[in-house]
Design a protein around this motif. Structure first.
Motif, PDB file in Angstrom:
ATOM      1  N   VAL A 234      38.150  56.536  40.266  1.00 46.65           N
ATOM      2  CA  VAL A 234      38.505  56.337  41.665  1.00 46.65           C
ATOM      3  C   VAL A 234      39.785  55.518  41.818  1.00 46.65           C
ATOM      4  CG1 VAL A 234      37.748  55.311  43.845  1.00 46.65           C
ATOM      5  CG2 VAL A 234      36.132  56.603  42.436  1.00 46.65           C
ATOM      6  N   TYR A 235      39.914  54.453  41.030  1.00 45.78           N
ATOM      7  CA  TYR A 235      41.078  53.569  41.151  1.00 45.78           C
ATOM      8  C   TYR A 235      42.155  53.836  40.101  1.00 45.78           C
ATOM      9  CZ  TYR A 235      38.600  50.450  44.407  1.00 45.78           C
ATOM     10  OH  TYR A 235      37.945  49.914  45.497  1.00 45.78           O
ATOM     11  N   GLY A 236      41.765  54.455  38.989  1.00 45.88           N
ATOM     12  CA  GLY A 236      42.721  54.653  37.906  1.00 45.88           C
ATOM     13  C   GLY A 236      43.060  53.380  37.171  1.00 45.88           C
ATOM     14  N   VAL A 237      42.080  52.471  37.041  1.00 41.77           N
ATOM     15  CA  VAL A 237      42.334  51.193  36.370  1.00 41.77           C
ATOM     16  C   VAL A 237      41.256  50.894  35.333  1.00 41.77           C
ATOM     17  CG1 VAL A 237      43.518  50.246  38.379  1.00 41.77           C
ATOM     18  CG2 VAL A 237      41.054  49.828  38.094  1.00 41.77           C
ATOM     19  N   GLU A 238      41.633  50.056  34.372  1.00 38.32           N
ATOM     20  CA  GLU A 238      40.690  49.444  33.446  1.00 38.32           C
ATOM     21  C   GLU A 238      40.355  48.057  33.988  1.00 38.32           C
ATOM     22  OE1 GLU A 238      39.445  51.066  30.926  1.00 38.32           O
ATOM     23  OE2 GLU A 238      40.799  52.790  31.087  1.00 38.32           O
ATOM     24  N   ALA A 239      39.200  47.516  33.594  1.00 39.79           N
ATOM     25  CA  ALA A 239      38.799  46.221  34.134  1.00 39.79           C
ATOM     26  C   ALA A 239      38.049  45.411  33.097  1.00 39.79           C
ATOM     27  CB  ALA A 239      37.937  46.410  35.372  1.00 39.79           C
ATOM     28  N   PHE A 240      38.097  44.100  33.295  1.00 42.46           N
ATOM     29  CA  PHE A 240      37.295  43.170  32.507  1.00 42.46           C
ATOM     30  C   PHE A 240      35.994  42.920  33.251  1.00 42.46           C
ATOM     31  CE2 PHE A 240      35.827  38.762  32.220  1.00 42.46           C
ATOM     32  CZ  PHE A 240      35.554  38.661  30.862  1.00 42.46           C
ATOM     33  N   PHE A 241      34.884  42.983  32.548  1.00 42.46           N
ATOM     34  CA  PHE A 241      33.572  42.710  33.122  1.00 42.46           C
ATOM     35  C   PHE A 241      32.964  41.527  32.377  1.00 42.46           C
ATOM     36  CE2 PHE A 241      34.441  47.114  33.971  1.00 42.46           C
ATOM     37  CZ  PHE A 241      33.909  47.358  35.223  1.00 42.46           C
ATOM     38  N   GLY A 242      32.541  40.531  33.123  1.00 41.04           N
ATOM     39  CA  GLY A 242      31.949  39.363  32.501  1.00 41.04           C
ATOM     40  C   GLY A 242      30.963  38.678  33.421  1.00 41.04           C
ATOM     41  N   HIS A 243      30.630  37.461  33.070  1.00 39.45           N
ATOM     42  CA  HIS A 243      29.667  36.678  33.842  1.00 39.45           C
ATOM     43  C   HIS A 243      30.076  35.215  33.752  1.00 39.45           C
ATOM     44  CE1 HIS A 243      25.665  36.608  35.809  1.00 39.45           C
ATOM     45  NE2 HIS A 243      25.607  35.376  35.335  1.00 39.45           N
ATOM     46  N   ALA A 244      30.190  34.553  34.893  1.00 39.96           N
ATOM     47  CA  ALA A 244      30.580  33.144  34.896  1.00 39.96           C
ATOM     48  C   ALA A 244      30.112  32.494  36.182  1.00 39.96           C
ATOM     49  CB  ALA A 244      32.098  33.009  34.760  1.00 39.96           C
ATOM     50  N   GLY A 245      29.784  31.208  36.094  1.00 39.57           N
ATOM     51  CA  GLY A 245      29.397  30.464  37.285  1.00 39.57           C
ATOM     52  C   GLY A 245      28.204  31.040  38.012  1.00 39.57           C
ATOM     53  N   GLY A 246      27.312  31.680  37.282  1.00 38.80           N
ATOM     54  CA  GLY A 246      26.098  32.209  37.893  1.00 38.80           C
ATOM     55  C   GLY A 246      26.250  33.566  38.547  1.00 38.80           C
ATOM     56  N   GLY A 247      27.363  34.253  38.316  1.00 38.23           N
ATOM     57  CA  GLY A 247      27.543  35.555  38.936  1.00 38.23           C
ATOM     58  C   GLY A 247      28.461  36.441  38.125  1.00 38.23           C
ATOM     59  N   PRO A 248      28.553  37.724  38.497  1.00 35.77           N
ATOM     60  CA  PRO A 248      29.399  38.666  37.758  1.00 35.77           C
ATOM     61  C   PRO A 248      30.883  38.434  38.028  1.00 35.77           C
ATOM     62  CG  PRO A 248      28.457  39.740  39.674  1.00 35.77           C
ATOM     63  CD  PRO A 248      27.847  38.369  39.614  1.00 35.77           C
ATOM     64  N   VAL A 249      31.687  38.823  37.059  1.00 38.52           N
ATOM     65  CA  VAL A 249      33.141  38.766  37.181  1.00 38.52           C
ATOM     66  C   VAL A 249      33.694  40.157  36.883  1.00 38.52           C
ATOM     67  CG1 VAL A 249      35.293  37.808  36.279  1.00 38.52           C
ATOM     68  CG2 VAL A 249      33.267  36.344  36.514  1.00 38.52           C
ATOM     69  N   VAL A 250      34.475  40.689  37.815  1.00 40.70           N
ATOM     70  CA  VAL A 250      35.141  41.970  37.620  1.00 40.70           C
ATOM     71  C   VAL A 250      36.604  41.775  37.962  1.00 40.70           C
ATOM     72  CG1 VAL A 250      35.311  44.378  38.331  1.00 40.70           C
ATOM     73  CG2 VAL A 250      33.061  43.285  38.191  1.00 40.70           C
ATOM     74  N   MET A 251      37.485  42.068  36.996  1.00 40.36           N
ATOM     75  CA  MET A 251      38.911  41.865  37.215  1.00 40.36           C
ATOM     76  C   MET A 251      39.694  43.051  36.630  1.00 40.36           C
ATOM     77  SD  MET A 251      41.448  38.864  35.831  1.00 40.36           S
ATOM     78  CE  MET A 251      40.589  37.600  36.781  1.00 40.36           C
ATOM     79  N   PRO A 252      40.366  43.815  37.475  1.00 39.26           N
ATOM     80  CA  PRO A 252      41.232  44.884  36.961  1.00 39.26           C
ATOM     81  C   PRO A 252      42.292  44.300  36.023  1.00 39.26           C
ATOM     82  CG  PRO A 252      40.891  45.172  39.310  1.00 39.26           C
ATOM     83  CD  PRO A 252      40.343  43.813  38.959  1.00 39.26           C
ATOM     84  N   THR A 253      42.525  44.967  34.880  1.00 38.31           N
ATOM     85  CA  THR A 253      43.447  44.447  33.873  1.00 38.31           C
ATOM     86  C   THR A 253      44.632  45.356  33.604  1.00 38.31           C
ATOM     87  OG1 THR A 253      42.090  45.420  32.132  1.00 38.31           O
ATOM     88  CG2 THR A 253      41.635  43.121  32.740  1.00 38.31           C
ATOM     89  N   GLY A 254      44.557  46.609  34.019  1.00 40.90           N
ATOM     90  CA  GLY A 254      45.660  47.523  33.743  1.00 40.90           C
ATOM     91  C   GLY A 254      45.350  48.923  34.219  1.00 40.90           C
ATOM     92  N   LEU A 255      46.341  49.766  34.192  1.00 39.07           N
ATOM     93  CA  LEU A 255      46.172  51.152  34.583  1.00 39.07           C
ATOM     94  C   LEU A 255      45.477  51.946  33.487  1.00 39.07           C
ATOM     95  CD1 LEU A 255      49.683  51.856  36.184  1.00 39.07           C
ATOM     96  CD2 LEU A 255      47.550  51.245  37.365  1.00 39.07           C
ATOM     97  N   SER A 256      44.635  52.865  33.897  1.00 35.34           N
ATOM     98  CA  SER A 256      44.001  53.741  32.916  1.00 35.34           C
ATOM     99  C   SER A 256      45.018  54.733  32.379  1.00 35.34           C
ATOM    100  CB  SER A 256      42.842  54.505  33.569  1.00 35.34           C
ATOM    101  OG  SER A 256      41.859  53.629  34.045  1.00 35.34           O
ATOM    102  N   LYS A 257      44.848  55.106  31.139  1.00 31.55           N
ATOM    103  CA  LYS A 257      45.716  56.125  30.552  1.00 31.55           C
ATOM    104  C   LYS A 257      45.312  57.494  31.081  1.00 31.55           C
ATOM    105  CE  LYS A 257      46.556  53.527  26.316  1.00 31.55           C
ATOM    106  NZ  LYS A 257      46.445  53.499  24.837  1.00 31.55           N
ATOM    107  N   LYS A 258      46.292  58.249  31.520  1.00 34.48           N
ATOM    108  CA  LYS A 258      46.018  59.583  32.062  1.00 34.48           C
ATOM    109  C   LYS A 258      45.450  60.483  30.977  1.00 34.48           C
ATOM    110  CE  LYS A 258      47.783  58.762  36.183  1.00 34.48           C
ATOM    111  NZ  LYS A 258      47.043  58.859  37.430  1.00 34.48           N
TER     112      LYS A 258
END
Length: 258
Positions: A234-258
């Protein structure tokens, strides 16, 4: 009782389906994040749900057909915060926030006795109580945004619909706003808000609805919607998935390779 029910909703502009056969519902105690890339149809969907965009299909507020409700009944059922945060009136902030009480003043011959407390509480929640006597047209962009959110809170409707409410807010005020939204759920109220910040969506929303090209492509808890596959598709991005401070963390890190 459903606070919002949408069935086969379609919005066409210039022969193109901006919203294409969307069906969804919102019950009590939900914080629903509407997510998707630019042009996915988020704003148009929110407007159509409120009767502000011409659409086909069925919309119900509080189990009543939207088309059968008077403007006053709609205003008592749902508060709307649009993207535009402009305030052109040279009036005090307290009067802007007080406009949120108008549906309740008009609905009762006895007046709005609770209004003063509700207005004060809404201003305190958004940290604008110190601005009460400031002219609204002299505020910064972030201050205007918080004042208009306070106005929507003062309306005290069971459902709050907000279009990109965190836009223009610094990180501290973004988090504070999501905390305020979360606090409304304890009273059985619900919030539907469009968001571009996937980190906030993952951490604070009880449910996410992902749009792409006017269609719902995923609907469920954040962990089920914010998947690597969905973000690539949907977005065409890669993301970091983690957990911190009692909740989930999702942060886009770069564009997905076509």
């Amino acid at each position: 009782m459903m606070l919002l029910g949408v069935d086969n909703l379609t919005v066409r502009i210039g022969g193109r389906a901006i919203i294409d056969n969307v069906t969804l519902s919102v019950g009590h105690g939900e914080l629903v994040g509407l997510i998707g890339p630019n042009g996915a149809g988020k704003t148009t969907l929110l407007k159509a749900c409120l009767g502000l965009a011409r659409a086909s299909g069925d919309v119900n507020l509080a189990d009543r057909p939207l088309a059968a409700m008077t403007p006053l009944e709609r205003a008592r059922a749902v508060a709307y915060l649009p993207q535009d945060h402009e305030i052109a009136w040279a009036v005090a902030v307290r009067h802007i926030v007080g406009l949120g009480r108008q549906p309740w003043r008009e609905a009762s011959v006895f007046g709005d006795y609770a209004g003063g407390h509700v207005i004060a509480r809404a201003m305190e929640c958004m940290g604008v109580d110190a601005l009460a006597d400031r002219r609204a047209d002299t505020l910064s962009g972030g201050e205007r945004a918080r004042v208009l959110i306070a106005r929507a809170l003062a309306q005290a409707a069971p459902l709050l619909v907000a279009d990109e409410p965190v836009a223009g807010l610094d990180p501290a005020h973004q988090i504070a706003l999501m905390e305020v939204f979360g606090s409304l759920l304890h009273d059985g109220r619900s919030v539907v808000c469009s968001l571009h910040d996937l980190g906030l969506a993952a951490r604070w929303c009880t449910r996410l609805v992902m749009l792409s090209e006017g269609r719902v492509v995923a609907d469920g808890p954040p962990s089920a919607v914010l998947t690597p596959e969905n973000l690539r598709r949907v977005y065409g991005v890669e993301a970091f998935f983690g957990h911190a401070g009692g909740g989930p963390v999702v942060m886009p890190t770069g564009l997905s390779k076509k």
